[in-house]
Design a protein around this motif. Sequence first.
Motif, PDB file in Angstrom:
ATOM      1  N   ALA A   1      29.088  44.331 -35.152  1.00  0.00           N
ATOM      2  CA  ALA A   1      28.509  43.634 -36.386  1.00  0.00           C
ATOM      3  C   ALA A   1      27.102  43.118 -36.345  1.00  0.00           C
ATOM      4  N   ALA A   2      26.061  43.038 -36.178  1.00  0.00           N
ATOM      5  CA  ALA A   2      24.701  42.463 -35.855  1.00  0.00           C
ATOM      6  C   ALA A   2      25.056  41.314 -37.232  1.00  0.00           C
ATOM      7  N   GLU A   3      25.015  41.938 -38.307  1.00  0.00           N
ATOM      8  CA  GLU A   3      24.799  40.493 -39.325  1.00  0.00           C
ATOM      9  C   GLU A   3      25.913  39.435 -39.206  1.00  0.00           C
ATOM     10  N   MET A   4      26.543  39.749 -39.228  1.00  0.00           N
ATOM     11  CA  MET A   4      27.702  38.160 -38.597  1.00  0.00           C
ATOM     12  C   MET A   4      27.791  37.630 -37.117  1.00  0.00           C
ATOM     13  N   ASN A   5      26.700  38.259 -36.375  1.00  0.00           N
ATOM     14  CA  ASN A   5      26.584  38.553 -34.597  1.00  0.00           C
ATOM     15  C   ASN A   5      28.382  37.888 -34.248  1.00  0.00           C
ATOM     16  N   ALA A   6      28.384  39.309 -34.414  1.00  0.00           N
ATOM     17  CA  ALA A   6      29.637  39.857 -34.247  1.00  0.00           C
ATOM     18  C   ALA A   6      30.424  41.013 -33.706  1.00  0.00           C
ATOM     19  N   ILE A   7      31.996  41.039 -32.964  1.00  0.00           N
ATOM     20  CA  ILE A   7      32.303  42.220 -32.568  1.00  0.00           C
ATOM     21  C   ILE A   7      33.335  43.062 -33.475  1.00  0.00           C
ATOM     22  N   ARG A   8      32.994  44.324 -34.145  1.00  0.00           N
ATOM     23  CA  ARG A   8      34.162  44.608 -35.055  1.00  0.00           C
ATOM     24  C   ARG A   8      35.339  45.328 -33.986  1.00  0.00           C
TER      25      ARG A   8
ATOM     26  N   LEU B   1      18.364  30.486 -33.284  1.00  0.00           N
ATOM     27  CA  LEU B   1      18.690  29.788 -31.696  1.00  0.00           C
ATOM     28  C   LEU B   1      19.311  29.893 -30.222  1.00  0.00           C
ATOM     29  N   MET B   2      19.888  30.807 -30.879  1.00  0.00           N
ATOM     30  CA  MET B   2      20.285  31.509 -28.925  1.00  0.00           C
ATOM     31  C   MET B   2      19.212  32.249 -28.695  1.00  0.00           C
ATOM     32  N   GLN B   3      18.087  32.971 -28.987  1.00  0.00           N
ATOM     33  CA  GLN B   3      16.818  32.813 -27.906  1.00  0.00           C
ATOM     34  C   GLN B   3      16.644  31.968 -27.576  1.00  0.00           C
ATOM     35  N   ALA B   4      16.184  30.845 -28.589  1.00  0.00           N
ATOM     36  CA  ALA B   4      15.780  29.084 -28.047  1.00  0.00           C
ATOM     37  C   ALA B   4      16.852  29.287 -26.734  1.00  0.00           C
TER      38      ALA B   4
ATOM     39  N   GLU C   1      30.553  32.077 -30.004  1.00  0.00           N
ATOM     40  CA  GLU C   1      30.534  30.233 -29.953  1.00  0.00           C
ATOM     41  C   GLU C   1      28.423  29.449 -29.911  1.00  0.00           C
ATOM     42  N   LEU C   2      28.791  29.729 -30.443  1.00  0.00           N
ATOM     43  CA  LEU C   2      27.117  29.161 -30.303  1.00  0.00           C
ATOM     44  C   LEU C   2      27.432  26.806 -30.137  1.00  0.00           C
ATOM     45  N   THR C   3      27.124  27.312 -29.074  1.00  0.00           N
ATOM     46  CA  THR C   3      26.872  25.309 -28.325  1.00  0.00           C
ATOM     47  C   THR C   3      25.761  24.670 -28.788  1.00  0.00           C
TER      48      THR C   3
END
Length: 162
Positions: free
Chosen positions: A19-26, A94-97, A45-47
């Motif tokens: 579920a790419a639009e939510m950064n999730a796996i459905r 943010l995750m990519q950075a 979880e983005l820390t």
Amino acid sequence: MKCPFCHFEGLKVTDSRDAAEMNAIRRRRECLNCFKRFTTFETIELTVQVKKRDGTYEDFQQQKLLNGLAAACRHTKISHDQVIVLAAHITNELMQAQVQEISTTRLGEMVMKHLQALDPIAYIRFACVYKRFKDLGELEEAIKTIQWKDEDKSLLDLKGLL
């Protein structure tokens, strides 16, 4: 995890999708006891620590970003689904950075860059809260920075008023 219907702990996954639009796996799950099906979302979880203006830190919360974007985009041409995608896109940046810390200033600039490209009204709404304008002159300067498109000019020619 337990079944939300009968609270049985035996479940099986019947389908799994991004579920790419939510950064999730459905995941579609089925209870092995009552055989009812339900959907769960697993998110990454983005820390990242957000450094606030007063020097304190708090954990990055995508929901907080989503709430701010939704408020700025309310009653504009940007749909709620587009707001969700935009929040996910900023979170992906943010995750990519791979940053451990980001200031509210930098985060606000990222949001404003995207909003300016999408909708001038949403941009101005967000900028008013984010930049804490103290007078009308600061608001006028923000309006002058908007990259106006032809359809925006035909709706409301604010540039000509300034």
